[in-house]
Every structure is written in C-alpha cells, then in structure tokens.
Design an enzyme around this catalytic site. Structure first.
Site, PDB file in Angstrom:
ATOM      1  N   ASP A  67       0.804  -1.212   0.000  1.00 13.77           N
ATOM      2  CA  ASP A  67       0.000   0.000   0.000  1.00 13.77           C
ATOM      3  C   ASP A  67       0.843   1.270   0.000  1.00 13.77           C
ATOM      4  OD1 ASP A  67       0.878  -0.581   2.606  1.00 13.77           O
ATOM      5  OD2 ASP A  67      -1.129  -1.085   3.308  1.00 13.77           O
ATOM      6  N   ASN A 136      -7.861  -3.141  14.107  1.00 16.96           N
ATOM      7  CA  ASN A 136      -9.245  -3.419  13.720  1.00 16.96           C
ATOM      8  C   ASN A 136      -9.357  -4.611  12.761  1.00 16.96           C
ATOM      9  OD1 ASN A 136      -8.251  -2.445  11.330  1.00 16.96           O
ATOM     10  ND2 ASN A 136      -9.538  -0.625  11.233  1.00 16.96           N
ATOM     11  N   HIS A 138      -7.559  -5.062   9.913  1.00 17.00           N
ATOM     12  CA  HIS A 138      -7.274  -4.849   8.485  1.00 17.00           C
ATOM     13  C   HIS A 138      -5.976  -5.550   8.065  1.00 17.00           C
ATOM     14  CE1 HIS A 138      -5.012  -0.800   9.402  1.00 17.00           C
ATOM     15  NE2 HIS A 138      -4.129  -1.768   9.274  1.00 17.00           N
ATOM     16  N   GLU A 143      -9.846  -2.108   5.134  1.00 22.14           N
ATOM     17  CA  GLU A 143     -10.482  -1.876   6.429  1.00 22.14           C
ATOM     18  C   GLU A 143     -11.724  -2.764   6.574  1.00 22.14           C
ATOM     19  OE1 GLU A 143      -8.744  -0.314   8.446  1.00 22.14           O
ATOM     20  OE2 GLU A 143      -8.398   1.793   7.995  1.00 22.14           O
TER      21      GLU A 143
HETATM   22  C1  F6R Z   1       1.347  -1.702   6.123  1.00 18.50           C
HETATM   23  C2  F6R Z   1       0.028  -2.320   6.134  1.00 18.50           C
HETATM   24  C3  F6R Z   1      -0.811  -2.363   7.367  1.00 18.50           C
HETATM   25  C4  F6R Z   1      -0.026  -2.684   8.634  1.00 18.50           C
HETATM   26  C5  F6R Z   1      -0.936  -2.673   9.861  1.00 18.50           C
HETATM   27  C6  F6R Z   1      -0.155  -2.914  11.135  1.00 18.50           C
HETATM   28  O1  F6R Z   1       1.928  -1.775   4.840  1.00 18.50           O
HETATM   29  O2  F6R Z   1      -0.402  -2.767   5.125  1.00 18.50           O
HETATM   30  O3  F6R Z   1      -1.833  -3.315   7.210  1.00 18.50           O
HETATM   31  O4  F6R Z   1       0.589  -3.938   8.492  1.00 18.50           O
HETATM   32  O5  F6R Z   1      -1.579  -1.452   9.958  1.00 18.50           O
HETATM   33  O6  F6R Z   1       0.680  -1.837  11.361  1.00 18.50           O
HETATM   34  P1  F6R Z   1       1.832  -1.907  12.467  1.00 18.50           P
HETATM   35  O7  F6R Z   1       2.745  -2.978  12.033  1.00 18.50           O
HETATM   36  O8  F6R Z   1       2.486  -0.549  12.396  1.00 18.50           O
HETATM   37  O9  F6R Z   1       1.163  -2.183  13.745  1.00 18.50           O
END
Ligand code: F6R
Length: 260
Positions: A67, A136, A138, A143
C-alpha cells in the site's frame, strides 16, 4: 493456518526472517509482497544482517508493497516508498527497478491500480507475502467492510487507523486519510503468506482472525481460507486466544516432523 506463538517481538522477527530467507534461498528470483509499519521493522533488520553476512541475496528478487498513502510523493518522509527505501531497499542488494510501491500521486489512480495488478501478473504472482494486522483486523489497508474479493484500489482509512498511524506524522504535518491498497483477493492469490503480530493492542484482532468467523468485519479472517498462511505471534498478541495449548502442540509436532 499455522500458528506460531513465541516469547517476544525479537523471536517473532527472527522466526519471520528465517522463513523469508529460506524462501529466497530456495527461489532466488522470488516475488516478495512487502509491508510497512512497526511489525516488519525488526525482521527487515535481520534480513539486512543476513545479506551483509552473505547468507542470502535479494539481487534477483522482485518486490510489491501492499500500500501507499494517496497524496504523498515517493520522497515524502512518511510515504511508504520512503519507509521501504530507509528500512530495507537501500540496505540490501535488491535492484531498485525491481521494487514496486503504488504511486500515491498517480493522476489516474484507477489506471495505476490496474497497472499494479498487471505488473504482479506479469511476474507470475507473489511467492511470499508479508503482512501485519491492524488493531481493527485490516490487512493492507483493507479496512473492515472491505470486499473479501477486492483488488488493488483506493480505500478510505478508518479514524482508528488514522489515529494508530498518527505517531509517524508530526503534529503540523498533512496526514492522508486515503490509501491505495492491494485488494484482499490480490493478497489471497499469493502462494505463501506470513502475518506478524506483536503486542497486547493486537490481541482482539488476532483472536477474531484465528478463532472468529470469516467475515469482512475482520478482513484478516480471510486467511483461514489460505492453504499456506503462517501467523507468527508473541505471547501478548496471542493473549486472547482460547486454544493456545492446542496451537503449541501442533507446532511442536510440526517442528519434530520438519527436523526429520
Ligand atoms: C502496512 C500495512 C498495514 C499494517 C498494519 C499494522 O503496509 O499494510 O496493514 O501492516 O496497519 O501496522 P503496524 O505494524 O504498524 O502495527
């Protein structure tokens, strides 16, 4: 799902790094799906060490990131392209032209998303996809309520995700609330998936992913349908699971079998 529960985030990173290193040793021209955020940072450090030690080389690998924020230039401090350059790409021997991150400034985002999907197909799909999980549930920036059949597209971030990621932005800095993300079906087409989760703040999402119903309310729960998904947790992230002893017993048996 293979569920691996380890003592702490260092062990999670070491285990995850071993899995990805083995993948690259087995297939040096692996197509890697990569993630940003806190979860993979220590794993990237270990991968950097392994490349420096000559244990593995990324020189033939191709990568696709999950992303990118809409509205941030690749060289913006908080862009996911910058994150990858800083934490991995500039520290290993991957060829920059083989690394792909969605373009947050694309004038025609829909066309850019279609081209991103085409580029993945042109490389015969992703061999090994690394994931984190949002508090959450995702994966990527898919989301809750995202279609479980979705492809790469623009998504609106929930306020929880915006707040969770605010720690990376200065108080006076523009923080995007839209992102381009690989879709859930795009992720599910990867041949192997490894999701890392550490810390108590992930425990509810981890429980929903592993022990809840498969539902768009917890996008990560779709991994229950993946034939080769490994979930690597520390004890805090595994804290709400009900069947921990069973997962540990299965893992011990799997390791005995692999050691033979
Ligand atoms: C990042 C991504 C997100 C993160 C998720 C967890 O490229 O796609 O799905 O993996 O938000 O974020 P952290 O690792 O910062 O807790």
């Amino acid at each position: 799902m293979r569920i691996v529960i380890l003592n702490n985030s260092d062990d999670v990173a070491a285990y995850g790094a071993q899995l990805i290193i083995r993948q690259i040793q087995t297939k040096p021209d692996s197509v890697l799906g990569l993630a940003t955020g806190s979860s993979p940072m220590k794993l990237y450090d270990k991968l950097v060490e392994a490349v420096a030690a000559g244990d593995v080389s990324l020189s033939q690998c191709v990568s696709f990131n999950l992303d990118e924020y809409v509205g941030l230039a690749p060289d913006h401090d908080q862009s996911y392209r910058s994150f990858m350059q800083k934490h991995l790409f500039e520290r290993v021997d991957i060829r920059i032209e083989n690394t792909h991150v969605p373009d947050g400034l694309a004038l025609d985002p829909e066309d850019m998303c279609a081209q991103y999907e085409q580029a993945i197909r042109d490389h015969h799909g992703i061999d090994f996809q690394l994931l984190g999980i949002g508090a959450n549930g995702h994966i990527g920036f898919n989301e809750p309520s995202s279609s479980l059949r979705s492809r790469t597209r623009i998504k609106t971030l929930t306020m929880q995700t915006v707040e969770d990621n605010a720690r990376f932005f200065r108080a006076d800095e523009f923080q995007p609330e839209l992102a381009i993300t690989m879709g859930i079906e795009t992720i599910m087409e990867s041949r192997q998936i490894m999701l890392l989760a550490t810390g108590e703040h992930k425990a509810a999402a981890v429980k929903a992913m592993i022990e809840g119903p498969v539902s768009a309310s917890c996008p990560a729960s779709i991994l229950q349908f993946h034939p080769k998904a490994t979930i690597v947790l520390d004890t805090a992230a595994a804290g709400q699971l009900e069947n921990t002893q069973f997962y540990q017993r299965v893992e011990q048996e799997a390791q005995k079998f692999e050691a033979k």
